[in-house]
Design an enzyme around this catalytic site. Structure first.
Site, PDB file in Angstrom:
ATOM      1  N   MET A   1     -12.641  -1.202  15.860  1.00  0.00           N
ATOM      2  CA  MET A   1     -12.722  -2.067  14.681  1.00  0.00           C
ATOM      3  C   MET A   1     -12.856  -3.528  15.110  1.00  0.00           C
ATOM      4  SD  MET A   1      -9.911   0.016  12.405  1.00  0.00           S
ATOM      5  CE  MET A   1      -9.971  -1.048  10.982  1.00  0.00           C
ATOM      6  N   CYS A   2     -11.747  -4.227  15.223  1.00  0.00           N
ATOM      7  CA  CYS A   2     -11.783  -5.673  15.440  1.00  0.00           C
ATOM      8  C   CYS A   2     -12.310  -6.077  16.812  1.00  0.00           C
ATOM      9  CB  CYS A   2     -10.408  -6.263  15.169  1.00  0.00           C
ATOM     10  SG  CYS A   2      -9.848  -5.937  13.481  1.00  0.00           S
TER      11      CYS A   2
END
Length: 194
Positions: free
Chosen positions: A120-121
């Site tokens: 994700m990030c």
């Protein structure tokens, strides 16, 4: 994956916050992640590199909701001309934040990304950095995530190590994915040296 010394001018530490690295919500391999990120932070400071701690502002009720114990950054911050905290609300650490301006203002051309969550990030931040023309290094042993639970009719559970590997794979075409955080070396941006 490469095993060699790779110099960079900045370190982006993504979302290493208490909710994900301590207590019941701790991700698999949290101790290893904390060891690797602490080492990277220490060496970035020593090398004069720009050091940016990214802090996610989760929604109300989430483990990383602002100003809750889980929201706190795990590693101590030393605010100064080359070290800052940037808060975000999206996966991409560049989206609606001052990260791009901070890096440009410091003359950074190369950076390493570490932290969580791999798929994700960390991946979103690395992708944008690449799109903006930065040389990006992703130390494989310095990013992590949670296991993906089984979903009947779709798949069995997916171990966190597999998720992290899959997240790094598409970045390896354009970024330097190195097996070890120890392979990353740090230097001050050229603008700061001259």
């Amino acid at each position: 994956m490469r095993n060699r010394s790779i110099p960079v001018e900045a370190l982006i530490v993504v979302d290493v916050q208490a909710a994900s690295v301590t207590g019941d919500g701790s991700l698999p391999g949290a101790a290893r992640l904390l060891d690797r990120t602490a080492d990277l932070i220490a060496r970035a400071r020593e090398g004069g590199a720009v050091l940016v701690h990214i802090q996610n502002d989760g929604p109300a009720g989430a483990g990383d909701a602002p100003h809750t114990p889980g929201w706190e950054l795990h590693h101590p911050v030393r605010p100064g001309p080359t070290e800052a905290v940037i808060r975000k609300t999206h996966d991409d650490s560049f989206e609606n934040t001052s990260l791009g301006g901070l890096l440009t203002g410091a003359g950074v051309r190369s950076l390493a990304v570490c932290g969580l969550m791999s798929e994700m990030c960390v991946q979103a931040t690395a992708r944008t950095a690449l799109a903006l023309g930065y040389r990006v290094v992703l130390p494989y042993d310095a990013h992590a995530t949670h296991d993906i639970p089984a979903e009947p009719g779709i798949s069995e559970a997916v171990p966190a190590a597999v998720v992290s590997r899959v997240a790094a794979w598409p970045l390896s075409r354009d970024a330097d994915v190195t097996a070890r955080a120890a392979d990353v070396t740090f230097t001050a941006p050229a603008a700061a040296q001259g």
